[in-house]
Scaffold this active site. Structure first.
Site, mmCIF file in Angstrom:
data_model
loop_
_atom_site.group_PDB
_atom_site.id
_atom_site.type_symbol
_atom_site.label_atom_id
_atom_site.label_comp_id
_atom_site.label_asym_id
_atom_site.label_seq_id
_atom_site.Cartn_x
_atom_site.Cartn_y
_atom_site.Cartn_z
ATOM 1 N N GLN A 290 0.858 -1.175 0.000
ATOM 2 C CA GLN A 290 0.000 0.000 0.000
ATOM 3 C C GLN A 290 0.898 1.231 0.000
ATOM 4 O OE1 GLN A 290 -3.764 -0.511 0.231
ATOM 5 N NE2 GLN A 290 -2.844 -2.389 -0.609
ATOM 6 N N GLY B 283 -11.452 2.548 5.250
ATOM 7 C CA GLY B 283 -10.619 1.751 4.351
ATOM 8 C C GLY B 283 -9.792 2.589 3.380
ATOM 9 N N HIS B 284 -8.965 1.910 2.631
ATOM 10 C CA HIS B 284 -8.071 2.629 1.711
ATOM 11 C C HIS B 284 -8.836 3.270 0.557
ATOM 12 C CE1 HIS B 284 -7.075 -1.497 -0.400
ATOM 13 N NE2 HIS B 284 -8.352 -1.307 -0.269
ATOM 14 N N ASN B 285 -8.329 4.423 0.137
ATOM 15 C CA ASN B 285 -8.877 5.171 -1.006
ATOM 16 C C ASN B 285 -10.245 5.786 -0.733
ATOM 17 O OD1 ASN B 285 -6.657 4.121 -2.657
ATOM 18 N ND2 ASN B 285 -7.802 2.220 -2.626
ATOM 19 N N SER C 112 -12.408 2.581 -1.129
ATOM 20 C CA SER C 112 -12.770 3.323 -2.346
ATOM 21 C C SER C 112 -14.162 3.939 -2.300
ATOM 22 C CB SER C 112 -12.656 2.435 -3.583
ATOM 23 O OG SER C 112 -11.332 1.966 -3.717
#
Lengths: 346, 346, 346
Positions: C192, C233-235, C253
């Site tokens: 990441q 979470g990521h993004n 996302s």
């Protein structure tokens, strides 16, 4: 890095010019020296506008760009490419003089220990392992090779961690399990004298908590990936290669098979048994025994397909259903009355 | 330790030879020098195969093994036995020179403070209390006697903790409550200047967060046991001897009575009132007022029995119910038509 | 502080004597030198018994007390008053010699860095910012002005935090997102390498985790307030001035608009899109796209009004509905039989 070298490294074919690849980015953001990727056909329109120098994708989409790296497992090859360009977190190496390492701890010369990390008596830290600032490794705990213990994670005493394990920041391994005996004067703590074993290649997310067993072992088997803020109770056993998504909670003594997927915020009761390959939908509540290979959802969990119909199709129409039944009852009642009326009229 | 000595210590009778007991383990894992235990009749078949030297159990099962320690409250006696064999976590004692102790803090001579622990100005740490590495005790905070503050837990300034309190790793006490005033330019923080009081014999799980009050006091009363990753909002009051299981969330200003059990992942809204002895089923959502002694479940919570029927029996059959009602409607419609047809024919 | 001075400071009118105000407290607890407040009419009976020297309230209630400070936005003015009396947490200032500050880090002279805080290579800590004990600021991370990083929070490397940001204890910013490629031999980690950007005036609760993006940026926009134990979470991108309440989980996302309210324990799936001004009820499960301005609840989420009826009115009556339908079926069947019987009798 030359695209040709990259292709060789990954064992892939490429189309287009042998450009220099300087990094990896999304189709949206990639510049002309960067590699991007396309997995989901939904985003194929981005191929028309991306400035990416090259796109990692599967055969069918390779023709749509001037330069493609062709893969059968795009995510896997993406992981490999990103690995080539990734710089690991951190800025120090060696064992800091500002760390506390117990004289009877065994820290490998190739390990890194940051300032304010704590390594207890008799603990072992394996080769290449990095212990970031504020991380705690308790007495007699074994941490294998090539592990990363990110800042402020805690591994209590007497535990065993294998190799290639990653603990994200704030993860707590081996806190006491939740065990009390009821007595007339309140709940008496049952000391939790068991341990936790984490096998190779496991990752544990930020601020996740995995409790030590009451007497024997809480076990996470190899390759399982645990997300953030997950709670794993004492004596739990999680199989190999499971995916345990954010905020899942697993009650004590539950056994989870191999290759299980527990989606976000799922709750599993204590003493449950989840078979190999089970998939549990987000926010579901599982108790008892779940057959291998089944897909379940809902609280309490039922077949995922049934839950989907019941919850997303039927639930919103439930108020209306009550009206319809009431109408039916009235109609039938008036019908019965009429019939009765007809009879009495005769 | 001789079994006879153990029996005397616990005030229990035993059968069989006066063997040496070297530890405690599960029926599965115990060796012949170890004590094991049986509570749940479901596992009584293990009595036939266990290698345990002695089994702590109740009268009815004592005859089934060669050596038994007979108890009316097995879990309580188990807690006592394990206590005799348990070695507390940790490997240091005394006040480490690598800790930060403010010159105006008062740390008892019998307390232990690990490297990298922080004790603020005017803080008090009582006799026998252990403050592990990376734990933070804020200014003017009082921590009583015989407490354990495990690694990286945080007790902010101006709080009051009684005696025999255990904070598992990463627990946060006294972070700011979630309070904002809406203004035309955004949410303005209302400084949280209240405190937290934790009474004697409370345990707080790993990475649990208990917020300080806005103005007065968030209070956890004596003997209450809080599991991991629980969120307790500002101004909440939790009664005595409650069990608050993993990942429960309690909104601001809610009052929880004595002896309440909140199962895993339960959510309680702000300003709710939960009576003494209430039991709330896992993942349920509670708001408003819950009568003392009631058992509730579901979101929003209803009587537990009703929820069980509605959710586990009815929900899976809901798609079918819709079909049945549709069928009824058709039948009745055709019936009505026939009737009408009949009428018109007359 | 004189009441008159306070009134001037806030630009408000007051009634009664110009007393000395020494603090702020609830109506219940306030002494005669203290200011209290009344927002909710439900508590107006407390005006009769309060000992508060003065009450901050709106016009209609001002007459009911001897001394009132009259406001159109009581919470906002309360925030301002409390600010005047609040003492910030902490007991040190300056850069502690017991902290680790990398020689190539840039810590402003007016910043405070506590013992055992870690500031990595190339990191920037802005003016007036306070970094408490055990907090970690990774390499090349920028922390703006007037921020507070409470004890043991973690800001990994390569991130960007604006000004006036508060991270409560144990918050983790920039841990790895949950991203793996499936391979025949298990889940391969996708490194990441993205970042997190947190804009001005954001607050992040205790033990909350905000993951770094896979490749680009996880973004929290200005003025958004995130409660404890939240998972992002990521993004993910969260808009301006949102309220994200305790234990919410947001999948990778997902895009959340401006002014959104996610109540406690809400789960949002990955790749969802939540429009501006949406309100999601507690414990709900959201996936897909939610129209701006809508109020939704339930799992999966539906219109909040529909969910309220379906879950709180209909669900408890569901077992009864099944009985009613069964009765209808029987009645109609016997009716049909009778009719058929009647026919056959003819």
């Amino acid at each position: 890095m030359k695209l040709s070298a990259l292709a060789t490294e990954l064992g892939l074919e490429y189309t287009g010019a042998d450009i220099d690849i300087t990094g990896v980015n999304t189709l949206d953001k990639a510049g002309n020296g960067e590699l991007s990727f396309l997995v989901n056909p939904k985003y194929q329109h981005l191929l028309e506008t991306t400035k990416a120098g090259c796109v990692l994708t599967s055969g069918p989409y390779a023709d749509k760009v001037q330069c493609a790296l062709i893969s059968d497992n795009i995510y896997m090859d993406l992981a490999k490419v990103v690995n080539l360009f990734a710089r690991p977190q951190g800025c120090l190496s060696g064992i800091s003089e500002l760390a506390y390492v117990h004289p009877d701890a065994l820290v490998d010369d190739s390990a890194t220990v940051y300032p304010f990390a704590f390594i207890g008596e008799g603990a072992v830290v394996g080769p290449g392992t990095v212990v970031f600032a504020g991380a705690y490794v308790g007495e007699k705990t074994h941490v294998g090779a090539q592990c990363i213990l990110y800042p402020n994670c805690v591994v209590m005493g007497g535990l065993h961690l294998g190799d290639n394990i990653i603990l994200q920041p704030g993860a707590v391994i081996g806190g006491d399990g939740y065990g009390y005996a009821q007595t007339p004067v309140g709940h008496m703590k049952i000391p939790q004298i068991g341990t936790v074993e984490i096998e190779n290649d496991v990752e544990v997310g930020s601020n996740t908590a995995i409790d030590r067993a009451a007497l024997d072992t809480t076990r996470i088997k190899r390759g399982t990936k645990i997300d953030n803020l997950v709670q794993i109770g004492h004596n739990v056993e999680i199989g190999e290669h499971c995916l345990v998504i954010g905020q899942v909670g697993i009650g004590g003594s539950t056994i989870v098979g191999n290759g299980v997927v527990l989606a976000g915020q799922v709750g599993v009761a204590d003493n449950a048994k989840i078979g190999d390959g089970v998939m549990v939908g987000a926010q579901s509540g599982v108790a008892g025994s779940i057959e291998p290979g089944s897909k379940v959802a809902g609280t309490p969990a039922m077949k995922a397909g049934t839950f989907l119909k019941a919850a997303s199709v039927c639930m919103p129409k439930l108020p209306d259903l009550f009206k319809r039944v009431k109408k039916l009852e009235k109609k039938l009642a008036s019908f019965t009355e009429q019939a009765a009326g007809g009879d009495s009229n005769e």
